[in-house]
Design a protein around this motif. Structure first.
Motif, PDB file in Angstrom:
ATOM      1  N   ILE A  52     -67.121  -0.045  57.855  1.00  0.00           N
ATOM      2  CA  ILE A  52     -66.684   0.157  59.239  1.00  0.00           C
ATOM      3  C   ILE A  52     -66.282   1.617  59.370  1.00  0.00           C
ATOM      4  O   ILE A  52     -65.394   2.090  58.655  1.00  0.00           O
ATOM      5  CB  ILE A  52     -65.495  -0.759  59.602  1.00  0.00           C
ATOM      6  CG1 ILE A  52     -65.864  -2.230  59.365  1.00  0.00           C
ATOM      7  CG2 ILE A  52     -65.083  -0.537  61.056  1.00  0.00           C
ATOM      8  CD1 ILE A  52     -64.706  -3.193  59.624  1.00  0.00           C
ATOM      9  N   GLU A  54     -66.005   5.317  62.057  1.00  0.00           N
ATOM     10  CA  GLU A  54     -65.965   5.941  63.377  1.00  0.00           C
ATOM     11  C   GLU A  54     -67.283   6.648  63.631  1.00  0.00           C
ATOM     12  O   GLU A  54     -67.827   7.323  62.759  1.00  0.00           O
ATOM     13  CB  GLU A  54     -64.807   6.932  63.444  1.00  0.00           C
ATOM     14  CG  GLU A  54     -64.844   7.901  64.609  1.00  0.00           C
ATOM     15  CD  GLU A  54     -64.728   7.209  65.957  1.00  0.00           C
ATOM     16  OE1 GLU A  54     -65.552   7.511  66.846  1.00  0.00           O
ATOM     17  OE2 GLU A  54     -63.824   6.369  66.116  1.00  0.00           O
ATOM     18  N   VAL A  73     -70.732  -1.255  60.514  1.00  0.00           N
ATOM     19  CA  VAL A  73     -70.214  -1.434  61.867  1.00  0.00           C
ATOM     20  C   VAL A  73     -69.754  -0.065  62.337  1.00  0.00           C
ATOM     21  O   VAL A  73     -68.870   0.547  61.726  1.00  0.00           O
ATOM     22  CB  VAL A  73     -69.049  -2.436  61.910  1.00  0.00           C
ATOM     23  CG1 VAL A  73     -68.447  -2.479  63.318  1.00  0.00           C
ATOM     24  CG2 VAL A  73     -69.515  -3.825  61.488  1.00  0.00           C
ATOM     25  N   THR A  75     -67.979   2.151  65.147  1.00  0.00           N
ATOM     26  CA  THR A  75     -67.085   2.086  66.301  1.00  0.00           C
ATOM     27  C   THR A  75     -67.081   3.424  67.014  1.00  0.00           C
ATOM     28  O   THR A  75     -67.202   4.470  66.386  1.00  0.00           O
ATOM     29  CB  THR A  75     -65.647   1.734  65.873  1.00  0.00           C
ATOM     30  OG1 THR A  75     -65.109   2.808  65.082  1.00  0.00           O
ATOM     31  CG2 THR A  75     -65.621   0.452  65.063  1.00  0.00           C
ATOM     32  N   CYS A  76     -66.948   3.383  68.337  1.00  0.00           N
ATOM     33  CA  CYS A  76     -66.916   4.625  69.102  1.00  0.00           C
ATOM     34  C   CYS A  76     -66.256   4.378  70.446  1.00  0.00           C
ATOM     35  O   CYS A  76     -66.657   3.473  71.185  1.00  0.00           O
ATOM     36  CB  CYS A  76     -68.322   5.180  69.305  1.00  0.00           C
ATOM     37  SG  CYS A  76     -68.339   6.775  70.159  1.00  0.00           S
TER      38      CYS A  76
END
Length: 320
Positions: A52, A54, A73, A75-76
């Protein structure tokens, strides 16, 4: 580092994208030197089931997905990420009704806005491919070479001859020798993977050769050997950098170029048609352990650089 968000907000959308991509590059460079991150880079024991990370222009961390062979995964919180973050994940990003981040458009765009959105997306993704990714690759390569305490061997057959055209038997000879070395190896090899690739070997369809061999900047201090097909330009690059040569001539003037390097004491010549495991092992070991080859390469490099004016000025003056 202070950042003026008011001034940033006054910039054009494309300039904003290039600024934050530069910030992402600098953040990656700093974090790659963090002890915790270095531990993850160097570790060969740990395994992970999921990554996971950024996605705000910090794509350097996606390398851990490859290293640990774990799904990712991303995320943003940057306006849905735009095509910049969705494309690497394989997510569709239809530009007909999804504006790129930074554009003051809604999902109901006019024809002009849709056209501008498409051109803007093309521009930022070209910037990603032509500017952002090469910088990230060079950062990674710099770390690889800096960590090579025993030195680096660079292997390239040039732009016309592809390593993938070599027989499986010949490639197996190369691979077996490289796996035994204490040195790290950069091999210009077309393709994304190589079966049984040893940990000290890195492959890529392209390397910044002029930087590695010091044509654009100073040659990397850890460069120890250049394995080449022996084209004139490649021989001159090695001479410029003061790096010994191991050559495999294919056609044209290559054998003559390499014989001159051999007779000058800074190279050896082998032939692909009769290469054996023993001959390749011997040649690499000979060039890496006998200091005379490196000494002759450095001496000839000093002579090559000892000229009354830069070569470009000589060329211009001669033409005039």
């Amino acid at each position: 580092m202070e950042f003026d968000f008011v001034e940033y907000g006054s910039l054009s959308p494309f300039t904003q994208q290039t600024v934050v991509s530069g910030i992402g590059r600098d953040v990656c460079r700093r974090l790659m030197d963090d002890p915790g991150v270095r531990y993850l880079i160097d570790s060969r024991q740990r395994t992970y089931d999921l990554l996971i990370t950024e996605g705000f222009f910090y794509v350097c961390f996606l390398a851990f997905s490859h290293k640990y062979r774990a799904p990712t995964v991303l995320t943003c919180a940057f306006g849905g990420g735009g095509s910049w973050n969705n494309h690497p994940m394989g997510n569709p990003y239809p530009l007909a009704y999804l504006p790129e981040a930074g554009l003051a458009y809604s999902s109901s765009m006019s024809l002009f806005q849709k056209t501008y959105n498409t051109l803007f997306s093309l521009a930022i993704n070209l910037h990603r491919v032509l500017v952002y990714f090469p910088v990230m690759d060079e950062m990674d390569l710099q770390e690889f070479m800096d960590a090579a305490a025993e030195g680096v061997i660079y292997f390239s057959m040039g732009s016309n001859v592809k390593s993938t055209d070599l027989s499986e038997e010949v490639r197996a000879v190369f691979l077996k020798t490289f796996a035994r070395l204490r040195q790290k190896v950069l091999w210009k090899l077309e393709g994304d993977s190589l079966p049984n690739q040893p940990a000290n070997l890195r492959i890529s369809s392209w390397f910044p050769q002029s930087d590695l061999l010091g044509v654009a900047v100073a040659a990397h201090r850890n460069m120890r050997l250049f394995i080449t097909h022996g084209g004139m330009v490649r021989v001159l690059e090695a001479l410029y950098a003061g790096v010994p040569l191991l050559g495999f001539p294919i056609f044209g003037d290559q054998v003559w170029n390499l014989l001159r390097a051999r007779d000058s004491g800074y190279g050896l010549v082998l032939h692909l048609r009769n290469i054996t495991q023993e001959s390749f092992d011997w040649a690499v070991n000979e060039l890496m352990t006998d200091p005379r080859y490196a000494e002759n390469a450095r001496k000839l490099s000093r002579l090559f650089h000892d000229r009354p004016e830069p070569p470009l000025e000589t060329a211009v003056r001669s033409v005039q």
